[in-house]
Each structure stands twice: as structure tokens, then as C-alpha cells.
Design a protein around this motif. Structure first.
Motif, PDB file in Angstrom:
ATOM      1  N   ARG A 158      13.642   4.385  -7.876  1.00  0.00           N
ATOM      2  CA  ARG A 158      13.505   2.955  -8.142  1.00  0.00           C
ATOM      3  C   ARG A 158      13.292   2.103  -6.896  1.00  0.00           C
ATOM      4  O   ARG A 158      12.525   1.135  -6.943  1.00  0.00           O
ATOM      5  N   PRO A 159      13.917   2.392  -5.743  1.00  0.00           N
ATOM      6  CA  PRO A 159      13.582   1.600  -4.551  1.00  0.00           C
ATOM      7  C   PRO A 159      12.101   1.701  -4.178  1.00  0.00           C
ATOM      8  O   PRO A 159      11.493   0.714  -3.752  1.00  0.00           O
ATOM      9  N   LEU A 160      11.535   2.893  -4.357  1.00  0.00           N
ATOM     10  CA  LEU A 160      10.115   3.066  -4.057  1.00  0.00           C
ATOM     11  C   LEU A 160       9.250   2.370  -5.102  1.00  0.00           C
ATOM     12  O   LEU A 160       8.166   1.862  -4.788  1.00  0.00           O
ATOM     13  N   ALA A 161       9.711   2.334  -6.354  1.00  0.00           N
ATOM     14  CA  ALA A 161       8.983   1.600  -7.391  1.00  0.00           C
ATOM     15  C   ALA A 161       8.931   0.118  -7.054  1.00  0.00           C
ATOM     16  O   ALA A 161       7.905  -0.538  -7.252  1.00  0.00           O
ATOM     17  N   ARG A 162      10.030  -0.421  -6.532  1.00  0.00           N
ATOM     18  CA  ARG A 162      10.033  -1.833  -6.133  1.00  0.00           C
ATOM     19  C   ARG A 162       9.079  -2.078  -4.975  1.00  0.00           C
ATOM     20  O   ARG A 162       8.395  -3.104  -4.935  1.00  0.00           O
ATOM     21  N   MET A 163       9.010  -1.141  -4.055  1.00  0.00           N
ATOM     22  CA  MET A 163       8.064  -1.281  -2.943  1.00  0.00           C
ATOM     23  C   MET A 163       6.628  -1.246  -3.445  1.00  0.00           C
ATOM     24  O   MET A 163       5.781  -2.033  -3.016  1.00  0.00           O
ATOM     25  N   ALA A 164       6.337  -0.338  -4.377  1.00  0.00           N
ATOM     26  CA  ALA A 164       4.969  -0.177  -4.881  1.00  0.00           C
ATOM     27  C   ALA A 164       4.514  -1.365  -5.709  1.00  0.00           C
ATOM     28  O   ALA A 164       3.305  -1.573  -5.887  1.00  0.00           O
ATOM     29  N   SER A 165       5.461  -2.141  -6.207  1.00  0.00           N
ATOM     30  CA  SER A 165       5.120  -3.272  -7.076  1.00  0.00           C
ATOM     31  C   SER A 165       5.364  -4.611  -6.405  1.00  0.00           C
ATOM     32  O   SER A 165       5.539  -5.627  -7.064  1.00  0.00           O
ATOM     33  N   VAL A 195       0.069  10.016  -6.429  1.00  0.00           N
ATOM     34  CA  VAL A 195       1.243  10.014  -5.552  1.00  0.00           C
ATOM     35  C   VAL A 195       2.241   8.959  -6.024  1.00  0.00           C
ATOM     36  O   VAL A 195       3.442   9.222  -6.127  1.00  0.00           O
ATOM     37  N   THR A 196       1.720   7.763  -6.342  1.00  0.00           N
ATOM     38  CA  THR A 196       2.581   6.683  -6.825  1.00  0.00           C
ATOM     39  C   THR A 196       3.327   7.096  -8.083  1.00  0.00           C
ATOM     40  O   THR A 196       4.498   6.761  -8.265  1.00  0.00           O
ATOM     41  N   GLN A 197       2.655   7.846  -8.948  1.00  0.00           N
ATOM     42  CA  GLN A 197       3.263   8.282 -10.209  1.00  0.00           C
ATOM     43  C   GLN A 197       4.538   9.091  -9.957  1.00  0.00           C
ATOM     44  O   GLN A 197       5.491   9.012 -10.742  1.00  0.00           O
ATOM     45  N   GLN A 198       4.543   9.846  -8.880  1.00  0.00           N
ATOM     46  CA  GLN A 198       5.744  10.615  -8.542  1.00  0.00           C
ATOM     47  C   GLN A 198       6.776   9.740  -7.823  1.00  0.00           C
ATOM     48  O   GLN A 198       7.981   9.837  -8.091  1.00  0.00           O
ATOM     49  N   ALA A 223     -12.045   7.604  -8.219  1.00  0.00           N
ATOM     50  CA  ALA A 223     -11.502   8.899  -7.800  1.00  0.00           C
ATOM     51  C   ALA A 223     -10.491   8.728  -6.665  1.00  0.00           C
ATOM     52  O   ALA A 223      -9.429   9.372  -6.658  1.00  0.00           O
ATOM     53  N   LYS A 224     -10.812   7.836  -5.710  1.00  0.00           N
ATOM     54  CA  LYS A 224      -9.889   7.584  -4.597  1.00  0.00           C
ATOM     55  C   LYS A 224      -8.606   6.921  -5.095  1.00  0.00           C
ATOM     56  O   LYS A 224      -7.499   7.301  -4.695  1.00  0.00           O
ATOM     57  N   VAL A 225      -8.769   5.928  -5.968  1.00  0.00           N
ATOM     58  CA  VAL A 225      -7.595   5.241  -6.509  1.00  0.00           C
ATOM     59  C   VAL A 225      -6.743   6.204  -7.323  1.00  0.00           C
ATOM     60  O   VAL A 225      -5.507   6.165  -7.268  1.00  0.00           O
ATOM     61  N   ASP A 226      -7.392   7.080  -8.068  1.00  0.00           N
ATOM     62  CA  ASP A 226      -6.650   8.035  -8.882  1.00  0.00           C
ATOM     63  C   ASP A 226      -5.798   8.943  -8.006  1.00  0.00           C
ATOM     64  O   ASP A 226      -4.648   9.263  -8.358  1.00  0.00           O
ATOM     65  N   ARG A 227      -6.344   9.378  -6.885  1.00  0.00           N
ATOM     66  CA  ARG A 227      -5.561  10.227  -5.985  1.00  0.00           C
ATOM     67  C   ARG A 227      -4.340   9.471  -5.460  1.00  0.00           C
ATOM     68  O   ARG A 227      -3.234  10.027  -5.379  1.00  0.00           O
ATOM     69  N   ALA A 228      -4.539   8.199  -5.109  1.00  0.00           N
ATOM     70  CA  ALA A 228      -3.414   7.394  -4.627  1.00  0.00           C
ATOM     71  C   ALA A 228      -2.379   7.181  -5.731  1.00  0.00           C
ATOM     72  O   ALA A 228      -1.163   7.276  -5.492  1.00  0.00           O
ATOM     73  N   ILE A 273       2.190   4.534 -14.963  1.00  0.00           N
ATOM     74  CA  ILE A 273       1.172   4.823 -13.947  1.00  0.00           C
ATOM     75  C   ILE A 273       0.156   5.827 -14.480  1.00  0.00           C
ATOM     76  O   ILE A 273      -1.049   5.719 -14.206  1.00  0.00           O
ATOM     77  N   ALA A 274       0.616   6.788 -15.259  1.00  0.00           N
ATOM     78  CA  ALA A 274      -0.310   7.763 -15.861  1.00  0.00           C
ATOM     79  C   ALA A 274      -1.318   7.054 -16.746  1.00  0.00           C
ATOM     80  O   ALA A 274      -2.518   7.397 -16.746  1.00  0.00           O
TER      81      ALA A 274
END
Length: 288
Positions: A156-163, A148-151, A140-145, A188-189
């Protein structure tokens, strides 16, 4: 980006993208971990290309596979693996699975057992491990995080940071493909759906674990824990050992790597696949 081509294969009313490579008399099938797909095996495949026919695929909803609105559970994912193998692989084979893919592979092995020459599990977490005691809360905690990541990954710069953890260990062309296919809102979904599927499956798997594989089985355990998770890592490793000790032909091996072992130590993964391809059931595995 990588230029491998593949084909769409129908499985249980869904479509999965399958890539076939390599040549030789033997067959090897690869099942990815959570949030990953066929590209997660890119560093391993060239090391086996002159030895066997290699089959890597994206589960439904990931990578180049068809999107699905269905809430698939672990049994559904296992059924898709079985259907894909029946459509693509004409002979006996070695099955290789990473992380959550180990749960999928072990369930699928119940149907595939007569065709399995060997099973290689790359840092899986057995359902008995204490980390799953409160996994519904963790999920449940990971899903909430991840919501946010899904949005955020729309940018793309944020996608690179997340990965960043992926970028650090995978080849550049592989990472570019992962960034384009997996670190996108739909990817991510699907990861969120699979996290929920694992949480729902654990009580059932604990009550009725998958039948033990009777083929030669090797479990590679990553020996380097993530920062701050040494105790959790040690508990998982202990349960990995306990599970492998229940098998009629099992072998446990620690590898100096993190959880993405196939990216950090592709030589070790390929070598153990080779051992399984050369094994005769009942004969001891060769030393590392």
C-alpha cells in the motif's frame, strides 16, 4: 472513504456497478477515462445534484464492477454503455465522457443518438491525433511499466506513491476509494487491457470513424500540458479543434487545467452540462 451506494446492472453477460444520485427532471450519464471509474466524477456530481438525475458507473473490471477475463475492445465497452443506459435511464439525457471515455462515448452515440440531448467531451484525444501514429509501440512500453506497477501496488505505501498524481487533485475521500478499488492488482490489470484495446481500435477508428454526433456537443480542452509534452499537447488540441469543426452543432473551449479537468475544474464541467441541458438543437450555445 465515500459512502455512496449503488447497484449491479447486467450488461452483455457482464456486471457493472452503477451509482445514481441527484434529483430533477433531467438525466446525465458519465463515462470515465482510462484507469478510472465512477469516482472520477465525485467533484462534479454535487454541483448538479439539484438539477438532474446523475448516473456514474464503473466499466467491467474496474471499481466495484464484476471482474472479467474477456478481452474487451472499444466496441464492447460502447455496447456495455448502451446496455447500461437502456437499463437505467428512462428518458433523453446528456452524456459526459473523459479522455479515452470519449472514444467509448462516440461509438455508443451511434446507437444512443435519438436519446442524446447533448454530448460533453472532457479532454479527449481524437483518433486522428499524431500521438496515435505509433500508439502500438507506446502501449507496449506502458504495458511493461504497468506490469511492474501491478505487482508493486500490492504494497500500500507503494500504491500511494504510484497514484500521487491522483491524490493531488481529487478530494481525500474520493482518493481513498480510488486507492482501495482502482490502485490494486486487478484494477491495474484492467487498465492494461484497456490500453491494448485502444491500440487495437485506432486503425479501425481511423479507417471508419464513429458517425458524427448530431446533438449539441461541447469539447473541453485542458490547456496545461504535462511536463515535457507541450508539443504533443498542442497537436492534440489542434485535432480536437478540427474534429469539433466538423460537427453541425459543436463548440471547442480551452480550460486552464491539466488532463484531469473534472477534478481541477468541476465547476466548469458542471456549468457546461447545465448549458447542454438547457440547449435546443440548432440554437447557439451561450458564451462562457
Amino acid at each position: 472513504m465515500r459512502q455512496e451506494t449503488g447497484r449491479a446492472v447486467r450488461v452483455n453477460g457482464r456486471t457493472v456497478h452503477v451509482e445514481e444520485s441527484g434529483e430533477g427532471p433531467d438525466w446525465v450519464v458519465f463515462e470515465a477515462g482510462q484507469g478510472l471509474g465512477r469516482t472520477s466524477w465525485d467533484a462534479v456530481l454535487p454541483l448538479l445534484a439539484d438539477r438532474a438525475r446523475l448516473v456514474a458507473y464503473d466499466r467491467a473490471g474496474f471499481g466495484r464492477s464484476g471482474r472479467t477475463a474477456a478481452r474487451l475492445d472499444i466496441d464492447d465497452l460502447a455496447a456495455d454503455l448502451v446496455a447500461m443506459v437502456e437499463a437505467v435511464v428512462p428518458d433523453r439525457f446528456v452524456l459526459v465522457a473523459h479522455s479515452m471515455g470519449g472514444l467509448v462515448a462516440r461509438r455508443a452515440a451511434e446507437s444512443l443518438q435519438p436519446r442524446l440531448r447533448g454530448l460533453l467531451l472532457v479532454d479527449p484525444t481524437p483518433e486522428s491525433a499524431p500521438v496515435y501514429d505509433t500508439f502500438d509501440q507506446t502501449a507496449a512500453k506502458v504495458d511493461r511499466a504497468l506490469s511492474v506497477t501491478q505487482q508493486l501496488v500490492r504494497f500500500r505505501p507503494l500504491a500511494r506513491m504510484a497514484s500521487g498524481n491522483i491524490r493531488r487533485v481529487f478530494p481525500a475521500d474520493t482518493y481513498a476509494t480510488m486507492l482501495a478499488e482502482d490502485f490494486v492488482p486487478d484494477g491495474i490489470a484492467q487498465t492494461r487491457k484497456e490500453m491494448r484495446a485502444v491500440a487495437a481500435a485506432i486503425p479501425r477508428l481511423r479507417a471508419e470513424p464513429p458517425a458524427l454526433p448530431t446533438c449539441p456537443t461541447v469539447l473541453l480542452s485542458a490547456s496545461r500540458p504535462a511536463k515535457g509534452r507541450a508539443a504533443q499537447h498542442a497537436a492534440i488540441a489542434e485535432h480536437q479543434r478540427r474534429w469539433i469543426d466538423t460537427l453541425p452543432d459543436g463548440r471547442f473551449e480551452e480550460v486552464d487545467a491539466g488532463h484531469l479537468l473534472q477534478a481541477e475544474r468541476p465547476d466548469t464541467v458542471a456549468d457546461r452540462v447545465g448549458h447542454l441541458l438547457g440547449r435546443v438543437p440548432g440554437r447557439s450555445a451561450p458564451p462562457a
